[in-house]
Motif scaffolding. Structure first.
Motif, mmCIF file in Angstrom:
data_model
loop_
_atom_site.group_PDB
_atom_site.id
_atom_site.type_symbol
_atom_site.label_atom_id
_atom_site.label_comp_id
_atom_site.label_asym_id
_atom_site.label_seq_id
_atom_site.Cartn_x
_atom_site.Cartn_y
_atom_site.Cartn_z
ATOM 1 N N LEU A 112 74.316 100.798 48.081
ATOM 2 C CA LEU A 112 73.285 100.685 49.115
ATOM 3 C C LEU A 112 73.491 101.748 50.202
ATOM 4 O O LEU A 112 72.547 102.418 50.620
ATOM 5 N N HIS A 113 74.752 101.872 50.651
ATOM 6 C CA HIS A 113 75.065 102.873 51.673
ATOM 7 C C HIS A 113 74.766 104.275 51.170
ATOM 8 O O HIS A 113 74.236 105.113 51.916
ATOM 9 N N GLN A 114 75.096 104.540 49.895
ATOM 10 C CA GLN A 114 74.844 105.853 49.311
ATOM 11 C C GLN A 114 73.340 106.127 49.263
ATOM 12 O O GLN A 114 72.889 107.204 49.614
ATOM 13 N N ASP A 115 72.562 105.112 48.847
ATOM 14 C CA ASP A 115 71.105 105.255 48.789
ATOM 15 C C ASP A 115 70.525 105.526 50.174
ATOM 16 O O ASP A 115 69.633 106.353 50.335
ATOM 17 N N GLU A 116 71.058 104.830 51.177
ATOM 18 C CA GLU A 116 70.620 105.027 52.575
ATOM 19 C C GLU A 116 70.901 106.483 52.991
ATOM 20 O O GLU A 116 70.052 107.144 53.604
ATOM 21 N N ALA A 117 72.098 106.949 52.672
ATOM 22 C CA ALA A 117 72.503 108.298 53.068
ATOM 23 C C ALA A 117 71.648 109.372 52.376
ATOM 24 O O ALA A 117 71.412 110.438 52.944
ATOM 25 N N ASN A 118 71.217 109.069 51.170
ATOM 26 C CA ASN A 118 70.425 110.042 50.402
ATOM 27 C C ASN A 118 68.976 110.111 50.836
ATOM 28 O O ASN A 118 68.241 110.998 50.434
#
Length: 119
Positions: A112-118
């Motif tokens: 989720l955090h990775q998706d947010e960052a992307n």
């Protein structure tokens, strides 16, 4: 009062079984097993011992379970010498699913955090 005693005995059994697995059980199938918890019946006759292993492969889990089942007699004998219980409890080993569940949640949060960052 009784619950408190059961909790103390569970902690003692957990500590001793971890120790026995580390120092006395020579079976390579139980290498790297960590006892994560113990649940005992109110009469202290039966103990369910929860364990985790690092591998998630079903074949490794089966091998570990077989190794633990085979070592049950030795573990009970050793427990009998270390614990001051009237009767050594019957042991049952079960894989602790909560550790794997926690890891899955961690991975989902990280994704989720990775998706947010992307974004």
């Amino acid at each position: 009062m009784v619950k408190h005693r059961i909790g103390r005995v569970e902690q003692e059994v957990q500590k001793e079984v971890n120790d026995i697995l580390l120092k006395r059980v020579r079976d390579p199938r139980v290498q790297g097993v960590t006892v994560t918890g113990v649940e005992m019946t109110g009469d202290l006759q039966d103990a369910t011992i929860y364990y985790s292993i690092l591998s998630e492969k079903a074949s490794d889990v089966e091998k570990t379970q077989a190794g633990l089942d085979k070592a049950k007699g030795l573990i009970r004998r050793e427990l009998g010498q270390k614990l001051t219980l009237y009767k050594v409890p019957e042991l049952e080993f079960k894989q602790d699913q909560s550790v794997r569940y926690g890891e899955k949640i961690d991975k989902l949060i990280a994704k989720l955090h990775q998706d947010e960052a992307n974004r």
